[in-house]
Design a protein around this motif. Structure first.
Motif, PDB file in Angstrom:
ATOM      1  N   ASP A 140       0.883  -1.161   0.000  1.00  0.00           N
ATOM      2  CA  ASP A 140       0.000   0.000   0.000  1.00  0.00           C
ATOM      3  C   ASP A 140       0.926   1.217   0.000  1.00  0.00           C
ATOM      4  O   ASP A 140       1.557   1.517   1.026  1.00  0.00           O
ATOM      5  CB  ASP A 140      -0.912  -0.005   1.232  1.00  0.00           C
ATOM      6  N   ALA A 141       1.021   1.906  -1.126  1.00  0.00           N
ATOM      7  CA  ALA A 141       2.007   2.985  -1.276  1.00  0.00           C
ATOM      8  C   ALA A 141       1.603   4.266  -0.553  1.00  0.00           C
ATOM      9  O   ALA A 141       2.439   5.159  -0.373  1.00  0.00           O
ATOM     10  CB  ALA A 141       2.234   3.266  -2.762  1.00  0.00           C
ATOM     11  N   CYS A 178      -0.735   4.782   2.800  1.00  0.00           N
ATOM     12  CA  CYS A 178      -1.678   4.084   3.708  1.00  0.00           C
ATOM     13  C   CYS A 178      -2.738   5.002   4.321  1.00  0.00           C
ATOM     14  O   CYS A 178      -3.807   4.532   4.686  1.00  0.00           O
ATOM     15  CB  CYS A 178      -0.943   3.274   4.752  1.00  0.00           C
ATOM     16  N   ASN A 235      -5.541   6.633   6.057  1.00  0.00           N
ATOM     17  CA  ASN A 235      -6.343   6.200   7.210  1.00  0.00           C
ATOM     18  C   ASN A 235      -6.328   4.688   7.419  1.00  0.00           C
ATOM     19  O   ASN A 235      -6.976   4.185   8.335  1.00  0.00           O
ATOM     20  CB  ASN A 235      -7.794   6.673   7.046  1.00  0.00           C
ATOM     21  N   GLY A 236      -5.663   3.964   6.545  1.00  0.00           N
ATOM     22  CA  GLY A 236      -5.486   2.523   6.758  1.00  0.00           C
ATOM     23  C   GLY A 236      -6.525   1.624   6.113  1.00  0.00           C
ATOM     24  O   GLY A 236      -6.436   0.396   6.219  1.00  0.00           O
ATOM     25  N   ASP A 293      -7.165   0.907   2.891  1.00  0.00           N
ATOM     26  CA  ASP A 293      -6.630   0.033   1.830  1.00  0.00           C
ATOM     27  C   ASP A 293      -5.688  -1.018   2.420  1.00  0.00           C
ATOM     28  O   ASP A 293      -5.661  -2.166   1.969  1.00  0.00           O
ATOM     29  CB  ASP A 293      -5.904   0.860   0.757  1.00  0.00           C
ATOM     30  N   PHE A 325       3.212   2.395   3.257  1.00  0.00           N
ATOM     31  CA  PHE A 325       4.026   3.606   3.368  1.00  0.00           C
ATOM     32  C   PHE A 325       3.152   4.836   3.565  1.00  0.00           C
ATOM     33  O   PHE A 325       2.075   4.944   2.975  1.00  0.00           O
ATOM     34  CB  PHE A 325       4.827   3.825   2.073  1.00  0.00           C
ATOM     35  N   ASP A 326       3.652   5.764   4.371  1.00  0.00           N
ATOM     36  CA  ASP A 326       3.093   7.116   4.379  1.00  0.00           C
ATOM     37  C   ASP A 326       4.136   8.042   5.006  1.00  0.00           C
ATOM     38  O   ASP A 326       4.952   7.604   5.817  1.00  0.00           O
ATOM     39  CB  ASP A 326       1.770   7.212   5.150  1.00  0.00           C
ATOM     40  N   ALA A 377      -1.025   9.447   9.697  1.00  0.00           N
ATOM     41  CA  ALA A 377      -1.437   8.302   8.874  1.00  0.00           C
ATOM     42  C   ALA A 377      -0.873   6.997   9.443  1.00  0.00           C
ATOM     43  O   ALA A 377      -1.572   5.972   9.492  1.00  0.00           O
ATOM     44  CB  ALA A 377      -0.949   8.496   7.436  1.00  0.00           C
ATOM     45  N   GLU A 435       8.619   6.640  -2.676  1.00  0.00           N
ATOM     46  CA  GLU A 435       9.735   6.727  -3.625  1.00  0.00           C
ATOM     47  C   GLU A 435      10.988   6.027  -3.086  1.00  0.00           C
ATOM     48  O   GLU A 435      11.923   5.763  -3.840  1.00  0.00           O
ATOM     49  CB  GLU A 435      10.028   8.195  -3.984  1.00  0.00           C
ATOM     50  N   GLY A 461      -3.069  11.924  -3.578  1.00  0.00           N
ATOM     51  CA  GLY A 461      -3.743  13.081  -2.993  1.00  0.00           C
ATOM     52  C   GLY A 461      -3.381  13.271  -1.531  1.00  0.00           C
ATOM     53  O   GLY A 461      -2.290  12.919  -1.103  1.00  0.00           O
ATOM     54  N   LEU A 513      -4.572  13.250   2.796  1.00  0.00           N
ATOM     55  CA  LEU A 513      -5.308  12.463   3.787  1.00  0.00           C
ATOM     56  C   LEU A 513      -6.708  13.042   3.964  1.00  0.00           C
ATOM     57  O   LEU A 513      -6.845  14.223   4.274  1.00  0.00           O
ATOM     58  CB  LEU A 513      -4.537  12.514   5.118  1.00  0.00           C
ATOM     59  N   SER A 553       0.504  16.268   0.465  1.00  0.00           N
ATOM     60  CA  SER A 553      -0.144  15.531  -0.618  1.00  0.00           C
ATOM     61  C   SER A 553       0.919  14.855  -1.481  1.00  0.00           C
ATOM     62  O   SER A 553       2.087  15.267  -1.462  1.00  0.00           O
ATOM     63  CB  SER A 553      -0.938  16.555  -1.443  1.00  0.00           C
TER      64      SER A 553
HETATM   65  C1  LIG Z   1      -5.703   9.761  -0.280  1.00  0.00           C
HETATM   66  S1  LIG Z   1      -4.620   9.453   1.049  1.00  0.00           S
HETATM   67  C2  LIG Z   1      -4.532   7.704   1.107  1.00  0.00           C
HETATM   68  C3  LIG Z   1      -5.769   7.034   1.626  1.00  0.00           C
HETATM   69  C4  LIG Z   1      -5.519   5.638   2.141  1.00  0.00           C
HETATM   70  N1  LIG Z   1      -5.100   4.722   1.111  1.00  0.00           N
HETATM   71  C5  LIG Z   1      -6.656   5.088   2.943  1.00  0.00           C
HETATM   72  O1  LIG Z   1      -7.052   3.918   2.739  1.00  0.00           O
HETATM   73  O2  LIG Z   1      -7.154   5.813   3.824  1.00  0.00           O
HETATM   74  C6  LIG Z   1      -3.029   9.880   0.417  1.00  0.00           C
HETATM   75  C7  LIG Z   1      -1.897   9.700   1.417  1.00  0.00           C
HETATM   76  O3  LIG Z   1      -0.649   9.787   0.715  1.00  0.00           O
HETATM   77  C8  LIG Z   1       0.306  10.227   1.638  1.00  0.00           C
HETATM   78  N2  LIG Z   1       1.533  10.639   0.947  1.00  0.00           N
HETATM   79  C9  LIG Z   1       1.853  11.816   0.375  1.00  0.00           C
HETATM   80  N3  LIG Z   1       3.078  11.764  -0.188  1.00  0.00           N
HETATM   81  C10 LIG Z   1       3.543  10.513   0.034  1.00  0.00           C
HETATM   82  C11 LIG Z   1       4.749   9.827  -0.308  1.00  0.00           C
HETATM   83  N4  LIG Z   1       5.722  10.435  -1.002  1.00  0.00           N
HETATM   84  N5  LIG Z   1       4.887   8.546   0.083  1.00  0.00           N
HETATM   85  C12 LIG Z   1       3.910   7.914   0.788  1.00  0.00           C
HETATM   86  N6  LIG Z   1       2.750   8.513   1.140  1.00  0.00           N
HETATM   87  C13 LIG Z   1       2.565   9.786   0.764  1.00  0.00           C
HETATM   88  C14 LIG Z   1      -0.418  11.325   2.383  1.00  0.00           C
HETATM   89  O4  LIG Z   1       0.215  11.594   3.609  1.00  0.00           O
HETATM   90  C15 LIG Z   1      -1.832  10.722   2.534  1.00  0.00           C
HETATM   91  O5  LIG Z   1      -1.974  10.102   3.775  1.00  0.00           O
END
Ligand SMILES: C[S@@+](CC[C@H](N)C(=O)[O-])C[C@H]1O[C@@H](n2cnc3c(N)ncnc32)[C@H](O)[C@@H]1O
Length: 189
Positions: free
Chosen positions: A29-30, A32, A34-35, A37, A54-55, A60, A85, A103, A105, A113
């Motif tokens: 899960d690239a 995560c 709110n967890g 997925d 990852f986050d 998060a 990355e 996007g 959180l 983001s």
């Molecule tokens: C739309 S949310 C993800 C929702 C999540 N999959 C869920 O089930 O709730 C996008 C997330 O990407 C994280 N984010 C931003 N840049 C990131 C990066 N370079 N690597 C990992 N996470 C990143 C943000 O902090 C945010 O929590």
């Protein structure tokens, strides 16, 4: 309430992931957040599989840890506070699936983001880790606080991926207002 058979992009990403991921698989899960997925993936990989999540945000990491602990599935998950990355620092094995939900959180800081350059870097790395027959899903948001830069740059990168090695699909909702998120699926051939 009417149950739609055509799901939104996030729902469709789950439908595709379910077709690919089996008990014992390693997945990522690239983003995560709110967890949700990560929880979904932890259910699919079963007791013998592993989810790397990852986050970059502490909030998060805390939310995902709590969600997985409450579900008694925390032992199936490695939660990493770092950017996707850098996934190659933590993962040295083949993976069956990688989910990107781009996007910010939900209910969090809209300034934290995903960004096009780190997203593209992570997708490249994910394509290397992916087993033949594996899948990457990317849900991309745009408009509003998200703008259009990430979507345009990521699509620009994806359209040049060699079709001999990957199928790249985009689904879009062409009659909806307010820029609904789109779904990308990448299958390794
Ligand atoms: C739309 S949310 C993800 C929702 C999540 N999959 C869920 O089930 O709730 C996008 C997330 O990407 C994280 N984010 C931003 N840049 C990131 C990066 N370079 N690597 C990992 N996470 C990143 C943000 O902090 C945010 O929590």
């Amino acid at each position: 309430m009417i149950m739609h058979k055509i799901k939104n992009s996030l729902g469709q990403s789950h439908q595709y992931i379910e077709k690919f991921v089996k008990e014992g698989d390693t997945v990522i899960d690239a983003t995560c957040g709110n967890g949700s997925d990560t929880l979904f993936l932890a259910g699919l990989v079963g007791k013998t599989g592993k989810v790397f999540s990852f986050d970059i945000q502490e909030k998060a990491i805390e939310k995902t840890t709590k969600k997985l602990s409450n579900a008694n599935l925390i032992d199936r998950v490695v939660i990493i506070k770092d950017g996707h990355e850098n996934m190659d620092i933590y993962i040295n094995k083949d993976v069956k699936a990688v989910m990107f939900n781009l996007g910010y959180l939900p209910r969090g800081d809209h300034n934290i983001s995903t960004k096009s350059h780190t997203t593209i870097c992570a997708v490249r790395k994910a394509m290397n880790f992916l087993v033949t027959g594996g899948i990457i899903t990317i849900v991309i948001y745009c408009g509003g606080d998200s703008g259009f830069e990430e979507k345009e740059k990521v699509l620009d990168f994806l359209k040049d991926i060699d079709q001999k090695h990957f199928i790249v699909m985009k689904t879009d909702f062409i009659n909806q207002s307010n820029w609904p998120p789109i779904l990308i699926c990448i299958e390794k051939l």
